[in-house]
Design a protein around this motif. Structure first.
Motif, PDB file in Angstrom:
ATOM      1  N   GLN A 242       0.865  -5.119 -11.228  1.00 21.00           N
ATOM      2  CA  GLN A 242       1.377  -6.187 -12.093  1.00 21.00           C
ATOM      3  C   GLN A 242       2.080  -7.244 -11.247  1.00 21.00           C
ATOM      4  O   GLN A 242       2.634  -6.932 -10.188  1.00 21.00           O
ATOM      5  N   PRO A 243       2.071  -8.501 -11.711  1.00 22.87           N
ATOM      6  CA  PRO A 243       2.801  -9.540 -10.976  1.00 22.87           C
ATOM      7  C   PRO A 243       4.239  -9.104 -10.705  1.00 22.87           C
ATOM      8  O   PRO A 243       4.888  -8.494 -11.556  1.00 22.87           O
ATOM      9  N   GLY A 244       4.690  -9.370  -9.497  1.00 25.15           N
ATOM     10  CA  GLY A 244       6.034  -8.995  -9.097  1.00 25.15           C
ATOM     11  C   GLY A 244       6.104  -7.669  -8.361  1.00 25.15           C
ATOM     12  O   GLY A 244       7.119  -7.355  -7.757  1.00 25.15           O
ATOM     13  N   HIS A 245       5.035  -6.888  -8.426  1.00 30.44           N
ATOM     14  CA  HIS A 245       5.006  -5.628  -7.682  1.00 30.44           C
ATOM     15  C   HIS A 245       4.858  -5.919  -6.198  1.00 30.44           C
ATOM     16  O   HIS A 245       4.509  -7.032  -5.804  1.00 30.44           O
ATOM     17  N   ALA A 246       5.096  -4.903  -5.377  1.00 28.71           N
ATOM     18  CA  ALA A 246       4.916  -5.023  -3.934  1.00 28.71           C
ATOM     19  C   ALA A 246       3.785  -4.102  -3.495  1.00 28.71           C
ATOM     20  O   ALA A 246       3.564  -3.050  -4.086  1.00 28.71           O
ATOM     21  N   LEU A 247       3.087  -4.527  -2.466  1.00 30.23           N
ATOM     22  CA  LEU A 247       1.967  -3.775  -1.910  1.00 30.23           C
ATOM     23  C   LEU A 247       2.228  -3.570  -0.426  1.00 30.23           C
ATOM     24  O   LEU A 247       2.526  -4.528   0.285  1.00 30.23           O
ATOM     25  N   LEU A 248       2.156  -2.320   0.017  1.00 28.78           N
ATOM     26  CA  LEU A 248       2.365  -1.995   1.427  1.00 28.78           C
ATOM     27  C   LEU A 248       1.102  -1.365   1.985  1.00 28.78           C
ATOM     28  O   LEU A 248       0.645  -0.330   1.485  1.00 28.78           O
ATOM     29  N   LEU A 249       0.548  -1.987   3.018  1.00 28.14           N
ATOM     30  CA  LEU A 249      -0.642  -1.483   3.696  1.00 28.14           C
ATOM     31  C   LEU A 249      -0.200  -0.693   4.920  1.00 28.14           C
ATOM     32  O   LEU A 249       0.537  -1.221   5.762  1.00 28.14           O
TER      33      LEU A 249
ATOM     34  N   PHE B 205       2.908  -6.424   2.221  1.00 35.15           N
ATOM     35  CA  PHE B 205       3.427  -6.044   3.530  1.00 35.15           C
ATOM     36  C   PHE B 205       2.378  -5.229   4.268  1.00 35.15           C
ATOM     37  O   PHE B 205       1.558  -4.555   3.648  1.00 35.15           O
ATOM     38  N   ALA B 206       2.444  -5.270   5.589  1.00 39.63           N
ATOM     39  CA  ALA B 206       1.638  -4.402   6.439  1.00 39.63           C
ATOM     40  C   ALA B 206       2.563  -3.759   7.461  1.00 39.63           C
ATOM     41  O   ALA B 206       3.462  -4.417   7.991  1.00 39.63           O
ATOM     42  N   LEU B 207       2.351  -2.500   7.730  1.00 39.99           N
ATOM     43  CA  LEU B 207       3.185  -1.775   8.674  1.00 39.99           C
ATOM     44  C   LEU B 207       2.799  -2.178  10.097  1.00 39.99           C
ATOM     45  O   LEU B 207       1.676  -1.947  10.535  1.00 39.99           O
TER      46      LEU B 207
END
Length: 99
Positions: free
Chosen positions: A23-30, A58-60
């Motif tokens: 959903q909009p506003g969520h965060a995604l971490l790769l 984000f990406a680690l």
């Protein structure tokens, strides 16, 4: 919510499934092989670029570095280290790892 993707977008459908459900506003971490989605010139570049307009992506960095991809980081994706990973988990009430 924090969505964590560790599978390559070229080997699994985790990224596409996540992008449909987030959903909009969520965060995604790769993380791990999921960082391949954060590279300029990849087959999924347009989907990730669009995701950057809806989510914080984000990406680690250690995983990007290990794969020699840091210089290819897609605009809009923020690098984070392990301490930043912990901060993201603490900041979000819920996290979901896409397998």
């Amino acid at each position: 919510m924090l969505h964590i993707i560790n599978k390559s977008p070229f080997d699994a459908s985790s990224l596409d499934t996540c992008l449909r459900m987030a959903q909009p506003g969520h965060a995604l971490l790769l993380i791990e092989d999921g960082v391949y989605a954060a590279a300029k010139g990849s087959a999924v570049e347009s989907r990730v670029a669009e995701a950057c307009t809806k989510f914080t992506v984000f990406a680690l960095q250690p995983d990007m570095d290990a794969r020699g991809m840091t210089a290819k980081l897609l605009d809009g994706v923020t690098l984070t280290d392990y301490a930043g990973f912990v901060d993201l988990v603490e900041k979000h009430n819920t996290s979901h790892s896409w397998l």
